[in-house]
Motif scaffolding. Structure first.
Motif, PDB file in Angstrom:
ATOM      1  N   ILE A 259       9.737  30.638  41.594  1.00 19.05           N
ATOM      2  CA  ILE A 259       9.193  30.846  42.579  1.00 19.05           C
ATOM      3  C   ILE A 259       9.589  29.692  42.903  1.00 19.05           C
ATOM      4  CG2 ILE A 259       7.505  30.547  44.490  1.00 19.05           C
ATOM      5  CD1 ILE A 259       5.890  32.470  42.159  1.00 19.05           C
ATOM      6  N   ALA A 260       9.664  28.490  42.533  1.00 18.68           N
ATOM      7  CA  ALA A 260      10.378  27.274  43.523  1.00 18.68           C
ATOM      8  C   ALA A 260      11.714  26.959  43.670  1.00 18.68           C
ATOM      9  CB  ALA A 260       9.981  26.272  42.359  1.00 18.68           C
ATOM     10  N   LEU A 261      12.528  27.852  42.525  1.00 17.91           N
ATOM     11  CA  LEU A 261      13.807  27.615  42.561  1.00 17.91           C
ATOM     12  C   LEU A 261      14.686  29.018  43.808  1.00 17.91           C
ATOM     13  CD1 LEU A 261      14.892  27.648  39.039  1.00 17.91           C
ATOM     14  CD2 LEU A 261      15.793  25.437  40.787  1.00 17.91           C
ATOM     15  N   ILE A 262      13.550  30.024  43.959  1.00 17.29           N
ATOM     16  CA  ILE A 262      14.094  31.003  45.021  1.00 17.29           C
ATOM     17  C   ILE A 262      13.778  30.510  45.992  1.00 17.29           C
ATOM     18  CG2 ILE A 262      13.383  33.162  45.049  1.00 17.29           C
ATOM     19  CD1 ILE A 262      13.250  34.465  42.170  1.00 17.29           C
ATOM     20  N   GLY A 263      12.900  29.869  46.385  1.00 10.33           N
ATOM     21  CA  GLY A 263      12.236  29.737  47.468  1.00 10.33           C
ATOM     22  C   GLY A 263      12.892  28.019  48.405  1.00 10.33           C
ATOM     23  N   ALA A 264      13.880  27.406  46.658  1.00  9.61           N
ATOM     24  CA  ALA A 264      14.933  26.352  47.443  1.00  9.61           C
ATOM     25  C   ALA A 264      15.934  27.228  48.126  1.00  9.61           C
ATOM     26  CB  ALA A 264      15.027  25.690  46.069  1.00  9.61           C
ATOM     27  N   VAL A 265      16.499  28.356  47.244  1.00  5.20           N
ATOM     28  CA  VAL A 265      17.861  29.063  47.978  1.00  5.20           C
ATOM     29  C   VAL A 265      17.445  29.329  49.334  1.00  5.20           C
ATOM     30  CG1 VAL A 265      19.160  30.712  47.857  1.00  5.20           C
ATOM     31  CG2 VAL A 265      18.781  29.360  45.826  1.00  5.20           C
ATOM     32  N   GLY A 266      16.071  30.334  49.562  1.00  2.17           N
ATOM     33  CA  GLY A 266      16.213  31.004  50.413  1.00  2.17           C
ATOM     34  C   GLY A 266      15.492  29.892  51.683  1.00  2.17           C
ATOM     35  N   ALA A 267      14.654  29.010  51.499  1.00  2.51           N
ATOM     36  CA  ALA A 267      14.653  27.693  52.806  1.00  2.51           C
ATOM     37  C   ALA A 267      15.200  27.540  53.050  1.00  2.51           C
ATOM     38  CB  ALA A 267      13.308  26.593  51.616  1.00  2.51           C
ATOM     39  N   HIS A 268      16.442  27.073  51.832  1.00  2.00           N
ATOM     40  CA  HIS A 268      18.151  26.071  52.953  1.00  2.00           C
ATOM     41  C   HIS A 268      18.737  27.708  53.592  1.00  2.00           C
ATOM     42  CE1 HIS A 268      21.782  24.620  51.791  1.00  2.00           C
ATOM     43  NE2 HIS A 268      22.614  25.858  52.151  1.00  2.00           N
ATOM     44  N   ALA A 269      18.732  28.788  53.039  1.00  3.09           N
ATOM     45  CA  ALA A 269      19.156  29.623  53.711  1.00  3.09           C
ATOM     46  C   ALA A 269      18.975  29.418  54.852  1.00  3.09           C
ATOM     47  CB  ALA A 269      19.450  30.775  53.606  1.00  3.09           C
TER      48      ALA A 269
END
Length: 739
Positions: A259-269
């Motif tokens: 969740i942290a990895l996917i969330g990091a990508v989503g937050a970045h974008a």
């Protein structure tokens, strides 16, 4: 056939490896793991597809790429089918027992390396089919794309408990997007943009018509990297801890990490401004280069961030309204003593002529490209009309496709330059309260009719036309028995329908005809021999160009016949005829034959068509000598109303006044009052004309935001197109509901 032979040999080797794995399993009294079979079958099916596709001649006959793809697919399939034997050999070589202790160690470092390999290969599978020279990509953009893909791929891997299936699906999806990007560029000379996602059903509706889906050698290279990415995901999944070593704690850790990895990508974008912070943007005059240099995902995300219409700095509704009134008042002041305009107004109010607007699919004059080095002089009848109310070059914001954006600009007077490239207002924005020609004529007592001999769902026209105030919309169902060319309803058939409307209805009418005949692709070879044009371009024959020119000749002939019939009518009729965009291939000629010229002039050549405004009667106050007035399509509706003496809306008056400082504007660039061209975003210098043009652009952005979105509280459409379409545009819409 070389690719087919190589692939068939590869398939035989793949099947042999599968049989060998079965025999080895029986010999060691084991059964093949379902996962090993599943992954192996995936590689086998990919290989079988290439065998079939190449067998029907739809794969480039390239030996090296075929060898690379088949070695990769066969190797990956063999590794999957025989993964237990490989693990056993690896354990033995490392001094471990043959019972799988190498897996029980759950080497996280090895897993990370495998995921990194899968990430890099997935990026290559995404980019290579269309972006053949990866040295073009800026290194930091490439690293960003690797971060985006790697974060999602690793996130899915951990989210699903260190299983490789979800990551593998993502890797294959990226390869599929890469193939889609290749075909979109091949057919439109434009990359996939975020706005395309809102028009997937329209794309599907025309996807099966006239296009040949031949995979290139680089598509096979992409397939090879996709296979390696899938194998890496499979191998990483094999290294997950043994069941006995798993615990609730490890499950929670995996979930949190995923969740942290996917969330990091989503937050970045979502949170980082790609344009202002990272400097990643889509240059509207060369979007392909933007994608090639910045990578597909960074460029796509940057484009997606611009779908939200930019609100002008310091925008206030009251000030915007005052600005519109100010420009409109300037127009009224200038026209107060114009006797010609007054005479035309009087005549219009008395006569109420029928107005026919024809937006002709892909109609353009390619003789502007040095006569195509084939003495091609363009559509002869169209160019010979000498008694037009006005005519000239028409600058548009579409190239190779994007028909709906041209009609949006024509009908509303708004410019795509204020919305950005890759945006399709019909499918994205709420246009129910936007002023437009249909509503304008309806308010004048006209009957309003739109027609397009394709599906009503395309570009969400079924809803947009209703919102615009059209009384009726004739679509493909209303052209059931009409004449076709290459399977598409001809221009002549739509003109016959218009004539029928004029005969059956004596009321003044506004008819908007969006034709279909000339739609790409241009390699169908379905033009009858008596209608075929054969050009010799630098001594060579080009099938695409010949088919396109043949279609334009048919459009020209149909227009001549239609105008001839209108001349004989005992009722007053006005025709505005224009092309929506050029086909997708002239960029090759533009770059090859026009070198060392001003960049803005060079690019704008691609973004122009032509228009005429013609009447079958003498319009008061107009000499009707085909006066040339080059303009952009956002001004064409107001120009039409002005020359025929129809009342202009306040917004149209503002546009005509604005046009004095900003004669032409589209997504690619703009022209100042001195005739100097500038690309969007370029330094314009400090001449008085340039300063006035820049001030007009800022004012236009404010007025358009007011006209389209008012206070910005209801921007996006609530009326989606009701159904997706089948791949054949002549079939009925399918049952897929778009939520």
């Amino acid at each position: 056939m070389v690719v087919t032979i190589i692939t068939c040999v590869g398939l035989i080797c793949t099947l042999a490896s599968a049989l060998g794995a079965v025999r080895h399993a029986r010999a060691t009294q084991r059964t093949l793991a379902p996962g090993a079979i599943g992954w192996g079958v995936v590689f086998l099916l990919m290989q079988a597809f290439i065998a079939v596709w190449s067998g029907i001649g739809l794969v480039q006959d390239d030996v090296l790429s075929a060898l690379v793809a088949n070695i990769a697919l066969t190797g990956c399939a063999a590794a999957s089918f025989n993964r237990h034997a490989i693990a056993t050999c690896a354990s033995a070589a490392a001094g471990d027992d043959a019972d799988g202790s190498i897996i029980r160690r759950h080497p996280l470092a090895t897993t990370i390396v495998l995921l990194l390999i899968a990430t890099v290969c997935s990026v290559l599978a995404l980019e290579l089919p269309s972006n053949h020279d990866l040295t073009w990509i800026y290194p930091l953009c490439l690293l960003l794309e690797i971060f985006l893909v790697g974060g999602l791929l690793a996130g899915l891997f951990f989210l699903f408990g260190r299983r490789g299936v979800a990551s593998g699906i993502l890797a294959f999806a990226l390869f599929f997007i890469g193939i889609a990007e290749y075909f979109v560029i091949l057919f439109k000379s434009m990359p996939i943009s975020p706005g395309d996602l809102s028009a997937l059903s329209t794309a599907a509706a025309v996807a099966g018509s006239g296009y040949t889906y031949t995979l290139s050698a680089f598509c096979l290279y992409g397939l090879a990297f996709c296979a390696i990415a899938l194998l890496s995901c499979e191998a990483a999944g094999c290294l997950r801890p043994a069941r006995a070593l798993r615990s609730r704690r490890t499950l929670i850790i995996n979930l949190v990490v995923g969740i942290a990895l996917i969330g990091a990508v989503g937050a970045h974008a979502a949170l980082i401004d790609y344009y202002n912070t990272l400097g990643i943007t889509i240059y509207t005059w060369r979007p392909l280069e933007s994608y090639y240099r910045q990578g597909f995902l960074p460029a796509f995300i940057s484009g997606a961030q611009t779908i939200n219409p930019p609100k002008p700095a310091g925008y206030k509704v009251s000030e915007a309204e005052e600005l519109v009134d100010k420009y409109a008042a300037a127009y009224d002041e200038d026209e107060a003593t114009n006797q010609d305009r007054a005479a035309a107004e009087t005549q219009f109010n008395e006569e109420k002529p029928t107005v026919i607007a024809i937006m002709n699919e892909t109609f353009s004059d390619l003789s502007i490209y040095q006569m195509l080095h084939a003495d091609y002089t363009g559509p002869s009848y169209f160019k010979s009309l000498s008694n037009c109310l006005a005519r000239g070059t028409l600058y548009v914001s579409a190239y190779g496709g994007g028909t709906a954006n041209t009609e949006f600009e024509f009908l509303t007077g708004n410019s795509m330059a204020n919305l950005g490239s890759g945006v399709y207002p019909y499918t994205i924005y709420n246009l129910s309260d936007v002023g437009n020609l249909a509503q304008q004529f309806k308010d004048l007592g006209y009957d309003t009719l739109a027609m397009h001999p394709n599906h009503a769902t395309n570009w969400n026209r079924e809803n947009v036309y209703e919102d615009f105030g059209f009384d009726e919309f004739l679509s493909i169902d209303d052209f059931e028995d009409s004449e076709t060319l290459r399977g598409m309803v001809t221009d002549s058939a739509t003109y016959d329908t218009i004539l029928e409307q004029l005969e059956s209805n004596s009321n003044p009418q506004f008819i908007f005809d969006v034709t279909m005949q000339n739609h790409s692709g241009y390699e169908t070879n379905l033009i009858p021999s008596d209608k075929r044009v054969e050009l010799s371009i630098d001594g060579m024959s080009n099938a695409e160009v010949n088919e396109y020119i043949s279609l334009i000749q048919e459009s020209d002939r149909a227009l001549a016949e239609f105008i001839g019939k209108l001349r004989q009518l005992d009722r007053k009729v006005v025709v505005v005829f224009f092309g929506d965009h050029q086909p997708y291939f002239p960029s090759t000629f533009n770059d090859l034959w026009f070198t060392d010229e001003d960049p803005a002039v060079h690019q704008e050549r691609l973004w122009q068509t032509d228009y005429i405004i013609w009447a079958n009667y003498d319009v008061a106050g107009n000499d009707q000598t085909s006066e040339v007035d080059d303009l952009s399509v956002n001004y064409l509706g107001a120009k039409l109303m002005e020359v025929i003496g129809a009342p202009l809306s306040t917004y149209q008056k503002a546009l005509m006044s604005l046009r004095e400082a900003l004669p032409v504007i589209n997504t690619t660039g703009f022209e100042d009052a001195d005739g100097t061209w500038y690309l969007t975003g370029d330094d314009t210098g400090d001449t008085l004309a340039a300063q006035a043009a820049n001030a007009a652009r800022k004012d236009y952005a404010i007025m358009q935001y007011y006209e389209m979105f008012y206070d910005g509280k209801s921007i996006y459409t609530k009326r989606k197109q009701s159904a997706a379409n089948e791949t054949d545009p002549n079939l009925d819409p399918g049952t897929t509901q778009i939520k």
